[in-house]
Design an enzyme around this catalytic site. Structure first.
Site, mmCIF file in Angstrom:
data_model
loop_
_atom_site.group_PDB
_atom_site.id
_atom_site.type_symbol
_atom_site.label_atom_id
_atom_site.label_comp_id
_atom_site.label_asym_id
_atom_site.label_seq_id
_atom_site.Cartn_x
_atom_site.Cartn_y
_atom_site.Cartn_z
ATOM 1 N N TYR A 187 1.068 20.997 15.924
ATOM 2 C CA TYR A 187 2.424 20.853 15.388
ATOM 3 C C TYR A 187 3.457 21.367 16.402
ATOM 4 O O TYR A 187 4.382 20.645 16.781
ATOM 5 C CB TYR A 187 2.516 21.645 14.082
ATOM 6 C CG TYR A 187 3.837 21.547 13.349
ATOM 7 C CD1 TYR A 187 4.194 20.381 12.669
ATOM 8 C CD2 TYR A 187 4.724 22.624 13.306
ATOM 9 C CE1 TYR A 187 5.398 20.303 11.965
ATOM 10 C CE2 TYR A 187 5.916 22.550 12.603
ATOM 11 C CZ TYR A 187 6.254 21.389 11.934
ATOM 12 O OH TYR A 187 7.443 21.313 11.244
ATOM 13 N N ASP A 188 3.258 22.603 16.865
ATOM 14 C CA ASP A 188 4.250 23.239 17.758
ATOM 15 C C ASP A 188 4.422 22.451 19.057
ATOM 16 O O ASP A 188 5.544 22.157 19.482
ATOM 17 C CB ASP A 188 3.824 24.666 18.123
ATOM 18 C CG ASP A 188 3.675 25.572 16.911
ATOM 19 O OD1 ASP A 188 3.747 25.071 15.775
ATOM 20 O OD2 ASP A 188 3.469 26.787 17.097
ATOM 21 N N GLY A 190 3.417 19.373 19.678
ATOM 22 C CA GLY A 190 3.889 18.008 19.388
ATOM 23 C C GLY A 190 5.403 17.980 19.284
ATOM 24 O O GLY A 190 6.075 17.107 19.858
HETATM 25 P P1 NAD Z 1 6.905 16.664 4.172
HETATM 26 O O1 NAD Z 1 5.466 16.747 4.518
HETATM 27 O O2 NAD Z 1 7.293 16.779 2.738
HETATM 28 O O3 NAD Z 1 7.554 15.319 4.731
HETATM 29 C C1 NAD Z 1 7.096 14.661 5.870
HETATM 30 C C2 NAD Z 1 7.038 13.170 5.560
HETATM 31 O O4 NAD Z 1 6.591 12.477 6.728
HETATM 32 C C3 NAD Z 1 6.056 12.834 4.432
HETATM 33 O O5 NAD Z 1 6.635 11.961 3.513
HETATM 34 C C4 NAD Z 1 4.890 12.169 5.166
HETATM 35 O O6 NAD Z 1 4.184 11.252 4.366
HETATM 36 C C5 NAD Z 1 5.608 11.533 6.331
HETATM 37 N N1 NAD Z 1 4.712 11.271 7.467
HETATM 38 C C6 NAD Z 1 3.804 12.102 8.027
HETATM 39 N N2 NAD Z 1 3.180 11.503 9.038
HETATM 40 C C7 NAD Z 1 3.704 10.248 9.131
HETATM 41 C C8 NAD Z 1 3.467 9.138 9.976
HETATM 42 N N3 NAD Z 1 2.553 9.186 10.955
HETATM 43 N N4 NAD Z 1 4.179 8.007 9.782
HETATM 44 C C9 NAD Z 1 5.097 7.922 8.786
HETATM 45 N N5 NAD Z 1 5.377 8.945 7.953
HETATM 46 C C10 NAD Z 1 4.679 10.096 8.135
HETATM 47 O O7 NAD Z 1 7.648 17.803 5.041
HETATM 48 P P2 NAD Z 1 9.179 18.239 5.063
HETATM 49 O O8 NAD Z 1 9.225 19.690 4.798
HETATM 50 O O9 NAD Z 1 10.000 17.322 4.265
HETATM 51 O O10 NAD Z 1 9.511 18.044 6.623
HETATM 52 C C11 NAD Z 1 10.245 16.941 7.111
HETATM 53 C C12 NAD Z 1 10.506 17.127 8.602
HETATM 54 O O11 NAD Z 1 11.245 18.332 8.829
HETATM 55 C C13 NAD Z 1 9.224 17.237 9.429
HETATM 56 O O12 NAD Z 1 9.419 16.532 10.645
HETATM 57 C C14 NAD Z 1 9.114 18.705 9.709
HETATM 58 O O13 NAD Z 1 8.444 18.972 10.902
HETATM 59 C C15 NAD Z 1 10.576 19.137 9.776
HETATM 60 N N6 NAD Z 1 10.710 20.561 9.452
HETATM 61 C C16 NAD Z 1 10.588 21.007 8.167
HETATM 62 C C17 NAD Z 1 10.697 22.363 7.909
HETATM 63 C C18 NAD Z 1 10.595 22.924 6.510
HETATM 64 O O14 NAD Z 1 10.624 24.140 6.354
HETATM 65 N N7 NAD Z 1 10.512 22.155 5.463
HETATM 66 C C19 NAD Z 1 10.905 23.277 8.964
HETATM 67 C C20 NAD Z 1 10.993 22.766 10.255
HETATM 68 C C21 NAD Z 1 10.923 21.407 10.501
#
Ligand code: NAD
Ligand code: UDP
Length: 314
Positions: free
Chosen positions: A144-145, A147
């Site tokens: 993750y980090d 990537g």
């Molecule tokens: P989440 O897991 O609820 O949402 C991620 C979405 O991406 C999901 O709907 C999943 O099905 C979709 N997804 C995953 N792999 C995929 C792929 N290969 N192709 C198409 N869709 C794909 O997580 P979230 O908390 O809503 O996070 C959303 C974004 O924000 C992410 O990129 C995450 O890294 C970033 N983020 C979130 C947080 C947090 O605290 N929630 C913190 C830092 C960064």
């Protein structure tokens, strides 16, 4: 009316973002392979004429004439992103390449949902954007980090080499309604455990800290970042700087749910960051005085009510 692509739009943050963009009169295309989400969160939008759902993996090229792209596709909970580490790296890296390629072709602006995880287990505290981080490149969080770090590099290079309009935000721990019941992150775990009367699982001694941001504050920050002038690309931290230990969070959840659950301690996962707190001076300066409005107690209340409803529906 703008046409906006949201990858990961069916996820926790993505669904809130899609809703806000629709409410503001935009046309929204949500691309998601439902890896860590379900259609449930976007069902209310499917009947709207200006919402489209595309079930697709972001690692495959996608084409549509759009004005803006929010690239959120990537599992964010450690449980989910460690489940298939190779796919997690591919999602961040190939997803970034595909979305940057699309942005270049159709001359769209593209925003990358990066993360505080680029700082790893930070030795600079609070974290400012000029800190390069302390990441284990071969550890269990590296899919993750690293990537996300590679994606940031791709964004900056597409901007410098190909003049693509980019925006990078580094999101700190965000919570709120619409997190999945099986999400596995700390806020949803503690609330669900408290509501079900199960043990509250603190990993390690619980003295590690995080700074929790309510999802509405993040969405506001995302929209403001997309609206900044072309010469501001970020990265910019978007988070709530008020820091809590996991013990404090557990106590607060127990108090707010009047739960009789007991706290138990489980082993701390490898490479779990000890502390995390954003410095948000840059966000305040560049995003028109943006700052978080919803403090932890208020946000937890809304999240507790959401999970309470969800449990009644099962
Ligand atoms: P989440 O897991 O609820 O949402 C991620 C979405 O991406 C999901 O709907 C999943 O099905 C979709 N997804 C995953 N792999 C995929 C792929 N290969 N192709 C198409 N869709 C794909 O997580 P979230 O908390 O809503 O996070 C959303 C974004 O924000 C992410 O990129 C995450 O890294 C970033 N983020 C979130 C947080 C947090 O605290 N929630 C913190 C830092 C960064
Ligand atoms: N954590 C915990 N109990 C849980 C889930 C997580 O004590 O049931 C801890 C975890 O070890 C970490 C913190 O809570 O120190 C935040 O974890 P989360 O998975 O929410 O996010 P991240 O570690 O990616 O910040």
């Amino acid at each position: 009316m703008k046409r906006i692509l949201v990858t990961g739009g069916a996820g926790f943050i993505g669904s809130h973002l899609c809703e806000r963009l629709l409410n503001e009169g935009n046309e929204v295309i949500c691309l998601d392979n439902l890896f860590s989400s379900s259609k449930d969160k976007i069902i209310p939008f499917l009947k709207l004429p200006y919402f489209e759902f595309v079930r697709q993996d972001v690692t495959f090229p996608y084409f549509a004439e759009v004005d803006e792209i929010y690239n959120l596709a990537c599992p964010a909970s450690p449980v989910h992103y460690q489940h298939d580490a190779i796919q997690t790296i591919k999602t961040s890296v190939m997803g970034a390449i595909n979305m940057l390629g699309l942005a270049k072709r159709v001359n769209a602006k593209v925003l990358q949902a990066s993360t505080s995880e680029v700082y790893g287990d930070p030795v600079v505290h609070p974290q400012t954007e000029d800190y390069w981080g302390n990441v284990n490149p071969i550890g269990i969080r590296s899919c993750y980090d690293e990537g996300k770090r590679c994606a940031e590099s791709l964004f900056v290079n597409y901007h410098q080499q190909n003049n693509v309009g980019i925006k990078i935000i580094r999101i700190f721990n965000t919570y709120g309604p619409r997190m999945e019941l099986n999400d596995g992150r700390v806020v949803s775990n503690f609330i669900l455990q408290a509501l079900k009367g199960e043990n509250i699982t603190i990993y390690g001694d619980g003295k590690q800290s995080r700074s929790f941001q309510y999802v509405d504050d993040l969405v506001e920050g995302m929209l403001r970042m997309m609206g900044t002038s072309d010469d501001f690309t970020g990265p910019v931290n978007i988070g709530n700087p008020i820091e809590f230990t996991m013990l404090e969070l557990a106590q607060l959840v127990l108090e707010m749910t009047s739960s009789k659950s007991e706290i138990i301690h489980l082993p701390l996962p490898k490479d779990d960051p000890v502390q995390r707190q954003p410095n948000i001076d840059l966000a305040k300066k560049m995003l028109n005085n943006w700052e978080p409005k919803v403090q932890l107690k208020e946000g937890l209340q809304k999240t507790i009510e959401y999970f309470d409803q969800m449990l009644k529906q099962i």
